[in-house]
Design an enzyme around this catalytic site. Sequence first.
Site, PDB file in Angstrom:
ATOM      1  N   CYS A   1     -16.899 -17.072 122.193  1.00  0.00           N
ATOM      2  CA  CYS A   1     -16.711 -15.799 121.497  1.00  0.00           C
ATOM      3  C   CYS A   1     -16.583 -14.657 122.501  1.00  0.00           C
ATOM      4  O   CYS A   1     -17.308 -14.615 123.497  1.00  0.00           O
ATOM      5  CB  CYS A   1     -17.901 -15.553 120.581  1.00  0.00           C
TER       6      CYS A   1
ATOM      7  N   HIS B   1     -15.277 -19.494 112.394  1.00  0.00           N
ATOM      8  CA  HIS B   1     -15.907 -18.639 113.397  1.00  0.00           C
ATOM      9  C   HIS B   1     -16.022 -17.207 112.869  1.00  0.00           C
ATOM     10  O   HIS B   1     -17.084 -16.581 112.963  1.00  0.00           O
ATOM     11  CB  HIS B   1     -15.090 -18.681 114.694  1.00  0.00           C
ATOM     12  N   GLU B   2     -14.939 -16.689 112.305  1.00  0.00           N
ATOM     13  CA  GLU B   2     -14.968 -15.309 111.799  1.00  0.00           C
ATOM     14  C   GLU B   2     -15.826 -15.181 110.547  1.00  0.00           C
ATOM     15  O   GLU B   2     -16.491 -14.159 110.353  1.00  0.00           O
ATOM     16  CB  GLU B   2     -13.552 -14.793 111.557  1.00  0.00           C
TER      17      GLU B   2
ATOM     18  N   HIS C   1     -19.233 -14.663 111.741  1.00  0.00           N
ATOM     19  CA  HIS C   1     -19.449 -13.265 112.142  1.00  0.00           C
ATOM     20  C   HIS C   1     -19.737 -12.385 110.932  1.00  0.00           C
ATOM     21  O   HIS C   1     -20.656 -11.565 110.954  1.00  0.00           O
ATOM     22  CB  HIS C   1     -18.228 -12.703 112.879  1.00  0.00           C
TER      23      HIS C   1
END
Length: 131
Positions: free
Chosen positions: A61, A103-104, A107
Site C-alpha cells: 500500500c 484492498h480499497e 481502506h
Amino acid sequence: IKREKCTSLSANQLGIDYSIFVLDNTILLELGCPLGEDDFFVAVNPQIIMALGEKMVEDACSSYPGVSTKLLRAPFVVLECMNMKGERVDYNCSGIAALAVQHEMDHLEGITVFTHSGPDQQREIILMQGA
C-alpha cells in the site's frame, strides 16, 4: 493516483469522508482486466456482493511505502456500486482488479496493511514510519 504512483486510491486515504475509490483503469487494461472504458474507474458507495475462492497474495500500500504483507484474498469478486452517472452497476472483477477492489474496500472500512500484519511486522512498520 498518478502522483502517488499507485493502482488505486480511496477517498479516506486523502482525508475525504466519502465511500468512494478510484482505480487506474489504464493499468488494469494493460493487465487484461479493465473495469469499463475510461482511464479511471470510480466506484461510489461500493459493496462486494459476492466473493469466490481464496488465494494467498502479497498486498502492499502507498500508505505504508516499502511494506507488504501476505493475506487471503478472493480471486473473483462481484462489485456493486454507483458510477459517475449515478447509475447502480455491477462489475465482475478478477485478477488484479479483484485484489485492488478488496484492498480499497478494506481502506473504506478502516482496514490497512498494518491491520493485516502480525505484531512483529506492526512494530517494524511503526519504526519505519518514525512514530
